[in-house]
Motif scaffolding. Structure first.
Motif, PDB file in Angstrom:
ATOM      1  N   ILE A   1     -29.118-128.852 -65.560  1.00 54.79           N
ATOM      2  CA  ILE A   1     -29.025-127.625 -64.761  1.00 54.79           C
ATOM      3  C   ILE A   1     -28.935-126.366 -65.620  1.00 54.79           C
ATOM      4  CG2 ILE A   1     -28.084-128.727 -62.713  1.00 54.79           C
ATOM      5  CD1 ILE A   1     -25.344-127.400 -63.686  1.00 54.79           C
ATOM      6  N   GLU A  43     -27.566-133.862 -54.595  1.00 52.63           N
ATOM      7  CA  GLU A  43     -26.254-133.928 -55.246  1.00 52.63           C
ATOM      8  C   GLU A  43     -26.445-133.738 -56.741  1.00 52.63           C
ATOM      9  OE1 GLU A  43     -22.388-136.773 -56.048  1.00 52.63           O
ATOM     10  OE2 GLU A  43     -23.564-137.113 -54.234  1.00 52.63           O
ATOM     11  N   ILE A  44     -25.709-132.805 -57.304  1.00 44.25           N
ATOM     12  CA  ILE A  44     -25.775-132.506 -58.722  1.00 44.25           C
ATOM     13  C   ILE A  44     -24.617-133.198 -59.437  1.00 44.25           C
ATOM     14  CG2 ILE A  44     -25.794-130.669 -60.460  1.00 44.25           C
ATOM     15  CD1 ILE A  44     -28.122-130.487 -58.434  1.00 44.25           C
ATOM     16  N   LEU A  89     -25.428-123.430 -61.606  1.00 39.14           N
ATOM     17  CA  LEU A  89     -25.664-123.898 -60.237  1.00 39.14           C
ATOM     18  C   LEU A  89     -25.910-122.722 -59.297  1.00 39.14           C
ATOM     19  CD1 LEU A  89     -23.099-126.805 -59.870  1.00 39.14           C
ATOM     20  CD2 LEU A  89     -25.598-126.967 -59.808  1.00 39.14           C
ATOM     21  N   TYR A 116     -36.012-130.031 -57.547  1.00 32.88           N
ATOM     22  CA  TYR A 116     -35.196-129.549 -56.431  1.00 32.88           C
ATOM     23  C   TYR A 116     -36.045-129.030 -55.266  1.00 32.88           C
ATOM     24  CZ  TYR A 116     -32.094-129.621 -60.421  1.00 32.88           C
ATOM     25  OH  TYR A 116     -31.405-130.014 -61.538  1.00 32.88           O
ATOM     26  N   ALA A 143     -22.058-130.391 -55.294  1.00 30.82           N
ATOM     27  CA  ALA A 143     -21.455-131.078 -56.430  1.00 30.82           C
ATOM     28  C   ALA A 143     -20.007-131.412 -56.107  1.00 30.82           C
ATOM     29  CB  ALA A 143     -21.530-130.207 -57.679  1.00 30.82           C
ATOM     30  N   LEU A 190     -27.666-127.608 -52.481  1.00 32.03           N
ATOM     31  CA  LEU A 190     -27.225-128.288 -53.687  1.00 32.03           C
ATOM     32  C   LEU A 190     -25.729-128.475 -53.501  1.00 32.03           C
ATOM     33  CD1 LEU A 190     -28.880-126.045 -56.444  1.00 32.03           C
ATOM     34  CD2 LEU A 190     -29.834-128.090 -55.340  1.00 32.03           C
ATOM     35  N   ILE A 204     -29.126-135.810 -58.977  1.00 31.85           N
ATOM     36  CA  ILE A 204     -29.499-135.304 -60.294  1.00 31.85           C
ATOM     37  C   ILE A 204     -28.314-135.502 -61.239  1.00 31.85           C
ATOM     38  CG2 ILE A 204     -30.184-133.253 -61.609  1.00 31.85           C
ATOM     39  CD1 ILE A 204     -32.284-133.865 -59.508  1.00 31.85           C
ATOM     40  N   ASP A 205     -28.613-135.875 -62.472  1.00 31.90           N
ATOM     41  CA  ASP A 205     -27.581-135.908 -63.503  1.00 31.90           C
ATOM     42  C   ASP A 205     -28.290-135.755 -64.847  1.00 31.90           C
ATOM     43  OD1 ASP A 205     -24.427-137.167 -63.379  1.00 31.90           O
ATOM     44  OD2 ASP A 205     -25.349-136.861 -65.342  1.00 31.90           O
ATOM     45  N   PRO A 232     -33.072-126.035 -65.862  1.00 35.67           N
ATOM     46  CA  PRO A 232     -33.579-126.927 -64.820  1.00 35.67           C
ATOM     47  C   PRO A 232     -35.099-126.935 -64.681  1.00 35.67           C
ATOM     48  CG  PRO A 232     -32.721-124.937 -63.828  1.00 35.67           C
ATOM     49  CD  PRO A 232     -32.404-124.853 -65.306  1.00 35.67           C
TER      50      PRO A 232
END
Length: 141
Positions: free
Chosen positions: A65, A24-25, A92, A73, A81, A79, A47-48, A68
């Motif tokens: 991102i 999860e982004i 992304l 990953y 979001a 992926l 990820i954040d 990155p």
């Protein structure tokens, strides 16, 4: 279930039903979609760009991102979001292409990027902007 909790539940249930190695982004302070994935017995990473206080069951990494670290990953098959800022979509897409993994996005309201990608209804509309093995000339740029 009402409002955004319904959205996260739909997204999480869809990801859990279709993937084995999700990331999860932009998790932020809302791990509800990831919780659904975790509760289905699937290991989930988040990820954040900002530090996040998240539950112990959720593997978290800080990354940007826009620049990155691909090792964050590694092994991802998707992926995803939930309500990312529109400017996050191009990086992304580029990241999903580099990793050759699916990219699934739930947008706020009627937002979308480019032609909107392929839309799948899982109780809420999800946009596929890249699919594994997709010919890059057919993806949203």
């Amino acid at each position: 279930m009402d409002g955004y909790k319904h959205i996260e539940h739909c997204v999480g249930a869809y990801i859990a039903a279709h993937y084995h190695h999700p990331v999860e982004i932009g998790v932020g302070k809302n791990p509800d979609a990831a919780r659904c994935v975790h509760d289905a017995g699937i290991s989930i990473r988040a990820i954040d760009i900002h530090p996040c206080l998240l539950p112990d069951w959720l593997s978290f990494t800080r990354d940007d991102i826009f620049s990155p670290d691909l090792s964050c990953y590694a092994g991802a098959d998707v992926l995803y979001a939930v309500r990312p800022a529109e400017e996050m979509i191009p990086p992304l897409v580029a990241l999903a292409k580099k990793l050759d993994c699916d990219l699934v996005v739930y947008h706020l309201g009627f937002e979308s990027y480019g032609d909107g990608g392929k839309i799948v209804d899982c109780g809420v509309p999800l946009h596929y902007y890249y699919r594994r093995g997709q010919n890059p000339s057919k993806s949203v740029d």
